[in-house]
Design a protein around this motif. Sequence first.
Motif, PDB file in Angstrom:
ATOM      1  N   GLU A 278       0.827  -1.208   0.000  1.00 15.62           N
ATOM      2  CA  GLU A 278       0.000   0.000   0.000  1.00 15.62           C
ATOM      3  C   GLU A 278       0.862   1.259   0.000  1.00 15.62           C
TER       4      GLU A 278
ATOM      5  N   GLU B  75      -7.087  -7.562  -0.159  1.00 15.58           N
ATOM      6  CA  GLU B  75      -8.075  -6.507   0.060  1.00 15.58           C
ATOM      7  C   GLU B  75      -7.493  -5.140  -0.287  1.00 15.58           C
ATOM      8  N   ARG B  76      -6.226  -4.948   0.021  1.00 14.31           N
ATOM      9  CA  ARG B  76      -5.590  -3.667  -0.312  1.00 14.31           C
ATOM     10  C   ARG B  76      -5.524  -3.486  -1.828  1.00 14.31           C
TER      11      ARG B  76
ATOM     12  N   GLU C  96      -7.551  -4.756  -4.041  1.00 14.53           N
ATOM     13  CA  GLU C  96      -8.911  -4.474  -4.499  1.00 14.53           C
ATOM     14  C   GLU C  96      -9.256  -3.005  -4.279  1.00 14.53           C
ATOM     15  N   LYS C  97      -8.847  -2.468  -3.130  1.00 11.80           N
ATOM     16  CA  LYS C  97      -9.129  -1.063  -2.818  1.00 11.80           C
ATOM     17  C   LYS C  97      -8.480  -0.126  -3.825  1.00 11.80           C
ATOM     18  N   TRP C  98      -7.286  -0.494  -4.288  1.00 13.12           N
ATOM     19  CA  TRP C  98      -6.552   0.346  -5.215  1.00 13.12           C
ATOM     20  C   TRP C  98      -6.858   0.009  -6.673  1.00 13.12           C
TER      21      TRP C  98
END
Length: 221
Positions: free
Chosen positions: A46, A75-76, A78-80
């Motif tokens: 991240e 999950e990180r 996916e967020k980005w």
Amino acid sequence: MTVQLDKKQNSSTPALVSPTLPPQELHLDRPLKLGVMASGSGTNFEVLAQAIRDKELNAQIQVLIYNNPEAKVKERAEKWGIPAVLLDHRAFKRREDLDRAIVEVLQQCQVEWVIMAGWMRIVTPVLLEAFANRVINIHPSLLPSFKGVRAVEQALEAGVKITGCTVHIATLDVDSGPILMQAAVPILPEDTPQTLHERIQVQEHKIFPVAIALAAKKFGT
């Protein structure tokens, strides 16, 4: 080339970072195409995504490869909005087989530089030869001291007064290879593995994007 005391961490226990270079010396003419490999929570992943968004690192993350189905790094990603590919090492009989699958994904995604951001597997010549001098690793010690797992615990058990983190070009020898950048972190009398790891991680997040740009300048974009 100079060194710099980082006083943001704690005025009484500054971190020493080397080398420090003016931003113009780290300017990249075109974006680096990165492939990130991670096994855990993905904080360094991240940090790289954030540095790219903030234009501190001229790069783009083409793909994330992770080997642990439960890894939070997915999950990180996916967020980005970054593609993530699971290659569970348990599904491969040999390390070389895993690395062949990794290389295939990286090449399909047109990756130029491979970034091991908490990749908890030993890599083989299959990967290192496919991306010669272009596989970068970060390790929570001042290499060549305290290689391998439990580096933070090793430092505490040895009774050293200073440890830190290292970004380096990966080679066949575990946690070896040309050192790109290091940050030294004093060990405090009251430190536990958790508190020391947290303070080392602060420095990891600061030097990782810079070291990647430095590698590109040194070994070619």
